[in-house]
Design a protein around this motif. Structure first.
Motif, PDB file in Angstrom:
ATOM      1  N   ALA A  95       0.828  -1.210   0.000  1.00  0.00           N
ATOM      2  CA  ALA A  95       0.000   0.000   0.000  1.00  0.00           C
ATOM      3  C   ALA A  95       0.859   1.255   0.000  1.00  0.00           C
ATOM      4  CB  ALA A  95      -0.941  -0.010   1.212  1.00  0.00           C
ATOM      5  N   GLY A  96       1.870   1.309   0.846  1.00  0.00           N
ATOM      6  CA  GLY A  96       2.723   2.497   0.925  1.00  0.00           C
ATOM      7  C   GLY A  96       3.558   2.722  -0.321  1.00  0.00           C
ATOM      8  N   SER A  97       4.110   1.648  -0.875  1.00  0.00           N
ATOM      9  CA  SER A  97       4.969   1.815  -2.056  1.00  0.00           C
ATOM     10  C   SER A  97       4.170   2.207  -3.294  1.00  0.00           C
ATOM     11  CB  SER A  97       5.782   0.550  -2.324  1.00  0.00           C
ATOM     12  OG  SER A  97       4.948  -0.514  -2.688  1.00  0.00           O
ATOM     13  N   SER A  98       2.854   1.945  -3.279  1.00  0.00           N
ATOM     14  CA  SER A  98       2.051   2.360  -4.436  1.00  0.00           C
ATOM     15  C   SER A  98       2.067   3.881  -4.595  1.00  0.00           C
ATOM     16  CB  SER A  98       0.622   1.823  -4.343  1.00  0.00           C
ATOM     17  OG  SER A  98      -0.078   2.420  -3.283  1.00  0.00           O
ATOM     18  N   TYR A  99       2.197   4.609  -3.470  1.00  0.00           N
ATOM     19  CA  TYR A  99       2.327   6.068  -3.583  1.00  0.00           C
ATOM     20  C   TYR A  99       3.617   6.438  -4.314  1.00  0.00           C
ATOM     21  CZ  TYR A  99       2.982  10.933  -2.728  1.00  0.00           C
ATOM     22  OH  TYR A  99       3.205  12.263  -2.943  1.00  0.00           O
ATOM     23  N   ILE A 100       4.723   5.783  -3.945  1.00  0.00           N
ATOM     24  CA  ILE A 100       6.011   6.071  -4.586  1.00  0.00           C
ATOM     25  C   ILE A 100       5.921   5.762  -6.077  1.00  0.00           C
ATOM     26  CG2 ILE A 100       8.467   5.524  -4.647  1.00  0.00           C
ATOM     27  CD1 ILE A 100       8.205   4.599  -1.714  1.00  0.00           C
ATOM     28  N   MET A 101       5.333   4.596  -6.400  1.00  0.00           N
ATOM     29  CA  MET A 101       5.238   4.185  -7.803  1.00  0.00           C
ATOM     30  C   MET A 101       4.385   5.157  -8.600  1.00  0.00           C
ATOM     31  SD  MET A 101       5.122   0.035  -7.493  1.00  0.00           S
ATOM     32  CE  MET A 101       3.888  -0.078  -6.223  1.00  0.00           C
ATOM     33  N   TRP A 102       3.294   5.628  -8.004  1.00  0.00           N
ATOM     34  CA  TRP A 102       2.428   6.595  -8.686  1.00  0.00           C
ATOM     35  C   TRP A 102       3.192   7.886  -8.936  1.00  0.00           C
ATOM     36  CZ3 TRP A 102       0.725  11.167  -6.133  1.00  0.00           C
ATOM     37  CH2 TRP A 102      -0.064  11.975  -6.932  1.00  0.00           C
TER      38      TRP A 102
ATOM     39  N   ASN B  91       6.329   6.750 -19.994  1.00  0.00           N
ATOM     40  CA  ASN B  91       7.273   5.763 -20.519  1.00  0.00           C
ATOM     41  C   ASN B  91       7.902   4.869 -19.459  1.00  0.00           C
ATOM     42  OD1 ASN B  91       6.964   6.845 -23.155  1.00  0.00           O
ATOM     43  ND2 ASN B  91       8.274   8.539 -22.537  1.00  0.00           N
ATOM     44  N   LEU B  92       7.649   5.137 -18.184  1.00  0.00           N
ATOM     45  CA  LEU B  92       8.229   4.341 -17.099  1.00  0.00           C
ATOM     46  C   LEU B  92       7.148   3.921 -16.122  1.00  0.00           C
ATOM     47  CD1 LEU B  92      11.491   6.268 -16.070  1.00  0.00           C
ATOM     48  CD2 LEU B  92      11.334   4.118 -17.331  1.00  0.00           C
ATOM     49  N   GLY B  93       7.184   2.664 -15.729  1.00  0.00           N
ATOM     50  CA  GLY B  93       6.270   2.157 -14.716  1.00  0.00           C
ATOM     51  C   GLY B  93       7.062   1.381 -13.679  1.00  0.00           C
ATOM     52  N   TYR B  94       6.423   1.066 -12.549  1.00  0.00           N
ATOM     53  CA  TYR B  94       7.119   0.414 -11.446  1.00  0.00           C
ATOM     54  C   TYR B  94       6.260  -0.683 -10.835  1.00  0.00           C
ATOM     55  CZ  TYR B  94      10.176   4.413 -11.828  1.00  0.00           C
ATOM     56  OH  TYR B  94      11.038   5.363 -12.321  1.00  0.00           O
ATOM     57  N   PHE B  95       6.940  -1.717 -10.347  1.00  0.00           N
ATOM     58  CA  PHE B  95       6.313  -2.774  -9.562  1.00  0.00           C
ATOM     59  C   PHE B  95       7.175  -2.981  -8.330  1.00  0.00           C
ATOM     60  CE2 PHE B  95       5.039  -3.660 -13.905  1.00  0.00           C
ATOM     61  CZ  PHE B  95       3.682  -3.857 -13.763  1.00  0.00           C
ATOM     62  N   MET B  96       6.552  -3.256  -7.190  1.00  0.00           N
ATOM     63  CA  MET B  96       7.350  -3.552  -6.017  1.00  0.00           C
ATOM     64  C   MET B  96       7.833  -4.993  -6.105  1.00  0.00           C
ATOM     65  SD  MET B  96       6.780  -3.017  -1.963  1.00  0.00           S
ATOM     66  CE  MET B  96       6.119  -4.623  -1.577  1.00  0.00           C
ATOM     67  N   ALA B  97       9.141  -5.174  -6.133  1.00  0.00           N
ATOM     68  CA  ALA B  97       9.725  -6.504  -6.281  1.00  0.00           C
ATOM     69  C   ALA B  97       9.914  -7.189  -4.933  1.00  0.00           C
ATOM     70  CB  ALA B  97      11.067  -6.405  -7.002  1.00  0.00           C
TER      71      ALA B  97
END
Length: 197
Positions: free
Chosen positions: A97-104, A110-116
């Motif tokens: 939940a918290g890292s979704s803020y960072i990813m957003w 052109n860049l996206g993120y997933f928490m690994a």
């Protein structure tokens, strides 16, 4: 949109992290500004669960975390085989939940993120009612395949938005400062504009 950037219209469904069950459906518009600012998101979701059930799940998670006599400490969640110790699932859920803020905030057209992975997690036992954790999370950047390490401090009280402060570093970039608040439930879907994209 001339002078503003590209705007996208999305329709998608969400699922519960743990069970994989349908959690609801959403309609959203996303505007990627021409500046380096985060995307502007307007979102409306219809939840599959009622609000009372979500609040009960949040409260169970909160009570479990709040009444620890020793701080929860964990490393490498999930492990190299993809397993998560059941005792660390609440820690993982809050990190997602918290890292979704960072990813957003870091996402661009052109860049996206997933928490690994959660490299490390440490709970701070507080005298007030707030649940607090320090995390080091690894984000997988798409399409570069780069792994970015972010330190995140997360505080949570049910019925209030998660509060997230973070900084990220990678081999090719210096430190970045950022902070923000993510609105919504630790177990459900946010109804706030831009909160969960």
């Amino acid at each position: 949109i001339p002078g503003s950037g590209h705007k996208y219209y999305l329709q998608f469904t969400t699922e519960e992290y743990k069970s994989g069950e349908n959690a609801g459906s959403c309609l959203a518009t996303v505007l990627y500004p021409q500046t380096k600012s985060p995307p502007v998101v307007t979102i409306k979701c219809v939840q599959a669960k009622d609000q009372k059930q979500i609040q009960e799940e949040d409260n169970r998670l909160y009570q479990k975390l709040r009444h620890q006599t020793k701080p929860i400490i964990g490393n490498n969640i999930p492990d190299s085989y993809g397993n998560i110790d059941p005792a660390l699932e609440p820690v993982w859920a809050l990190a997602v939940a918290g890292s979704s803020y960072i990813m957003w905030e870091k996402s661009t057209e052109n860049l996206g993120y997933f928490m690994a992975q959660v490299k490390s997690a440490k709970q701070w036992l507080r005298k007030d009612d707030v649940v607090e954790f320090d995390y080091t999370v690894l984000l997988h950047e798409i399409p570069t395949q780069e792994i970015i390490s972010c330190h995140m401090r997360l505080t949570w009280l049910p019925g209030q938005p998660l509060k997230v402060k973070y900084f990220c570093a990678s081999e090719n970039q210096g430190l970045e400062d950022g902070s923000g608040m993510e609105s919504g439930s630790a177990a459900g879907i946010s109804h706030e504009s831009g909160a969960n994209f």
